[in-house]
Design a protein around this motif. Structure first.
Motif, PDB file in Angstrom:
ATOM      1  N   ASP A  13       0.837  -1.201   0.000  1.00 51.51           N
ATOM      2  CA  ASP A  13       0.000   0.000   0.000  1.00 51.51           C
ATOM      3  C   ASP A  13       0.875   1.256   0.000  1.00 51.51           C
ATOM      4  O   ASP A  13       1.586   1.523   0.976  1.00 51.51           O
ATOM      5  N   PRO A  14       0.872   2.046  -1.089  1.00 54.89           N
ATOM      6  CA  PRO A  14       1.692   3.266  -1.143  1.00 54.89           C
ATOM      7  C   PRO A  14       1.385   4.244  -0.012  1.00 54.89           C
ATOM      8  O   PRO A  14       2.280   4.912   0.507  1.00 54.89           O
ATOM      9  N   ALA A  15       0.113   4.326   0.387  1.00 51.47           N
ATOM     10  CA  ALA A  15      -0.270   5.234   1.474  1.00 51.47           C
ATOM     11  C   ALA A  15       0.404   4.823   2.780  1.00 51.47           C
ATOM     12  O   ALA A  15       0.779   5.680   3.594  1.00 51.47           O
ATOM     13  N   ALA A  16       0.576   3.519   2.966  1.00 46.93           N
ATOM     14  CA  ALA A  16       1.226   3.027   4.183  1.00 46.93           C
ATOM     15  C   ALA A  16       2.702   3.426   4.192  1.00 46.93           C
ATOM     16  O   ALA A  16       3.256   3.787   5.245  1.00 46.93           O
ATOM     17  N   TRP A  17       3.352   3.381   3.035  1.00 48.58           N
ATOM     18  CA  TRP A  17       4.759   3.789   2.942  1.00 48.58           C
ATOM     19  C   TRP A  17       4.917   5.284   3.210  1.00 48.58           C
ATOM     20  O   TRP A  17       5.862   5.707   3.885  1.00 48.58           O
ATOM     21  N   VAL A  18       3.985   6.077   2.708  1.00 44.50           N
ATOM     22  CA  VAL A  18       4.020   7.525   2.969  1.00 44.50           C
ATOM     23  C   VAL A  18       3.858   7.785   4.468  1.00 44.50           C
ATOM     24  O   VAL A  18       4.582   8.601   5.055  1.00 44.50           O
ATOM     25  N   ALA A  19       2.908   7.085   5.092  1.00 47.77           N
ATOM     26  CA  ALA A  19       2.685   7.238   6.528  1.00 47.77           C
ATOM     27  C   ALA A  19       3.925   6.814   7.321  1.00 47.77           C
ATOM     28  O   ALA A  19       4.301   7.471   8.300  1.00 47.77           O
ATOM     29  N   LEU A  20       4.566   5.718   6.873  1.00 47.81           N
ATOM     30  CA  LEU A  20       5.763   5.227   7.564  1.00 47.81           C
ATOM     31  C   LEU A  20       6.901   6.240   7.490  1.00 47.81           C
ATOM     32  O   LEU A  20       7.529   6.560   8.514  1.00 47.81           O
ATOM     33  N   ILE A  21       7.169   6.760   6.292  1.00 44.68           N
ATOM     34  CA  ILE A  21       8.263   7.725   6.125  1.00 44.68           C
ATOM     35  C   ILE A  21       7.990   8.995   6.935  1.00 44.68           C
ATOM     36  O   ILE A  21       8.875   9.525   7.610  1.00 44.68           O
ATOM     37  N   THR A  22       6.749   9.465   6.873  1.00 46.58           N
ATOM     38  CA  THR A  22       6.377  10.665   7.628  1.00 46.58           C
ATOM     39  C   THR A  22       6.556  10.450   9.121  1.00 46.58           C
ATOM     40  O   THR A  22       7.091  11.308   9.839  1.00 46.58           O
ATOM     41  N   LEU A  23       6.131   9.287   9.593  1.00 42.41           N
ATOM     42  CA  LEU A  23       6.226   8.984  11.016  1.00 42.41           C
ATOM     43  C   LEU A  23       7.674   8.825  11.462  1.00 42.41           C
ATOM     44  O   LEU A  23       8.051   9.255  12.566  1.00 42.41           O
ATOM     45  N   ILE A  24       8.512   8.219  10.610  1.00 42.34           N
ATOM     46  CA  ILE A  24       9.932   8.072  10.944  1.00 42.34           C
ATOM     47  C   ILE A  24      10.582   9.447  11.081  1.00 42.34           C
ATOM     48  O   ILE A  24      11.327   9.704  12.049  1.00 42.34           O
ATOM     49  N   VAL A  25      10.307  10.337  10.133  1.00 38.95           N
ATOM     50  CA  VAL A  25      10.872  11.695  10.191  1.00 38.95           C
ATOM     51  C   VAL A  25      10.426  12.401  11.460  1.00 38.95           C
ATOM     52  O   VAL A  25      11.226  13.028  12.161  1.00 38.95           O
ATOM     53  N   MET A  26       9.131  12.267  11.781  1.00 41.78           N
ATOM     54  CA  MET A  26       8.605  12.912  12.983  1.00 41.78           C
ATOM     55  C   MET A  26       9.265  12.359  14.242  1.00 41.78           C
ATOM     56  O   MET A  26       9.662  13.112  15.142  1.00 41.78           O
ATOM     57  N   GLU A  27       9.423  11.042  14.317  1.00 38.60           N
ATOM     58  CA  GLU A  27      10.032  10.416  15.489  1.00 38.60           C
ATOM     59  C   GLU A  27      11.498  10.817  15.633  1.00 38.60           C
ATOM     60  O   GLU A  27      11.983  11.046  16.750  1.00 38.60           O
ATOM     61  N   VAL A  28      12.205  10.908  14.509  1.00 37.20           N
ATOM     62  CA  VAL A  28      13.619  11.312  14.557  1.00 37.20           C
ATOM     63  C   VAL A  28      13.741  12.757  15.045  1.00 37.20           C
ATOM     64  O   VAL A  28      14.582  13.082  15.890  1.00 37.20           O
ATOM     65  N   VAL A  29      12.878  13.634  14.514  1.00 34.86           N
ATOM     66  CA  VAL A  29      12.915  15.045  14.926  1.00 34.86           C
ATOM     67  C   VAL A  29      12.584  15.178  16.405  1.00 34.86           C
ATOM     68  O   VAL A  29      13.262  15.904  17.148  1.00 34.86           O
ATOM     69  N   LEU A  30      11.542  14.467  16.861  1.00 33.33           N
ATOM     70  CA  LEU A  30      11.180  14.520  18.274  1.00 33.33           C
ATOM     71  C   LEU A  30      12.288  13.933  19.152  1.00 33.33           C
ATOM     72  O   LEU A  30      12.449  14.326  20.306  1.00 33.33           O
TER      73      LEU A  30
END
Length: 251
Positions: free
Chosen positions: A10-27
């Motif tokens: 699911d491409p939407a799942a990959w977008v959500a994963l990348i977005t969440l990884i970036v957010m977690e790294v920044v936090l």
């Protein structure tokens, strides 16, 4: 397993994963700065181990919290009302964590400004300076950031596998970056004061969030990035002056 295979297609799942990884790294930057300053107070031969053990236990704790997502989400439910604001357990955790950060940063700034006042060095005392105490403090603050980031993650995606992968990747980045960042802070004394100022600002932001005043994270990180850029320029200027002085002495 079927859910994981479905998400992988699911491409939407990959977008959500990348977005969440970036957010977690920044936090995770907030937590990483605290870990670097705290472990740099330990004996040199214990610092790397403290960082690895602290971050490793933090990963275990985050995964355990992800296993109780339904309970974590309930932490946003109001518990009592005061000063015109309905306080939840999440709010109280953020306020407690913010006060802890403000106290830590203020005491360490005081010691850096007045290093002769050893009685006020809150980290250098034998009780605080112990290996176990450092690990405990890392876990204590990570609990605060974990609750906040997991609640944010739940709002971004309903899929637990995506959350788990994002957390593991973010913690792996923290583990990789911890020692280089700590060494950089230790080798540049002015960076220490800047990092402490960051912690003071982050602590104040946590308290404000807990009191119901939303502070956009983008503003906070933009201010941190700008301050860091100014300090980098100062470092470049200082190094240029030192090179010039050395060249003049040689001539």
């Amino acid at each position: 397993m079927q859910e994981i295979l479905t998400l992988a297609q699911d491409p939407a799942a990959w977008v959500a994963l990348i977005t969440l990884i970036v957010m977690e790294v920044v936090l995770g930057i907030d937590n990483l700065i605290f870990i670097s300053i705290l472990t740099n107070k330990l004996p040199a031969d214990s610092r790397v181990s403290a960082r690895r053990i602290g971050i490793g236990l933090a990963l275990i704790m985050r995964l355990a919290l992800l296993g109780t997502v339904a309970w974590i989400v309930q932490l946003t439910e109001p518990v009592f009302e005061a000063l015109g604001h309905a306080f939840s357990w999440k709010d109280m955790i953020l306020i407690a964590g913010g006060l802890f950060l403000v106290w830590k940063a203020t005491k360490e700034i005081h010691h850096n400004v007045d290093p002769s006042d050893h009685d006020e060095d809150f980290i250098a005392t034998s009780a605080i300076n112990s290996f176990a105490a450092a690990i405990g403090q890392i876990l204590l603050l990570d609990l605060v950031f974990s609750v906040d980031s997991i609640i944010t993650a739940v709002g971004m995606t309903p899929h637990l596998p995506i959350m788990i992968v994002a957390v593991v990747v973010a913690v792996a980045v923290m583990l990789f970056a911890a020692t280089p960042l700590a060494n950089f802070i230790e080798n540049n004394p002015t960076i220490v004061m800047l990092a402490l100022a960051f912690l003071l600002m982050i602590g104040t932001t946590l308290i404000a969030e807990g009191m119901g005043f939303h502070v956009p994270k983008g503003y906070v990180y933009a201010a941190m990035a700008f301050s860091a850029l100014v300090e980098v320029l100062n470092m470049v200027a200082r190094n240029a002056r030192l090179r010039k002085q050395r060249a003049e002495k040689l001539h």
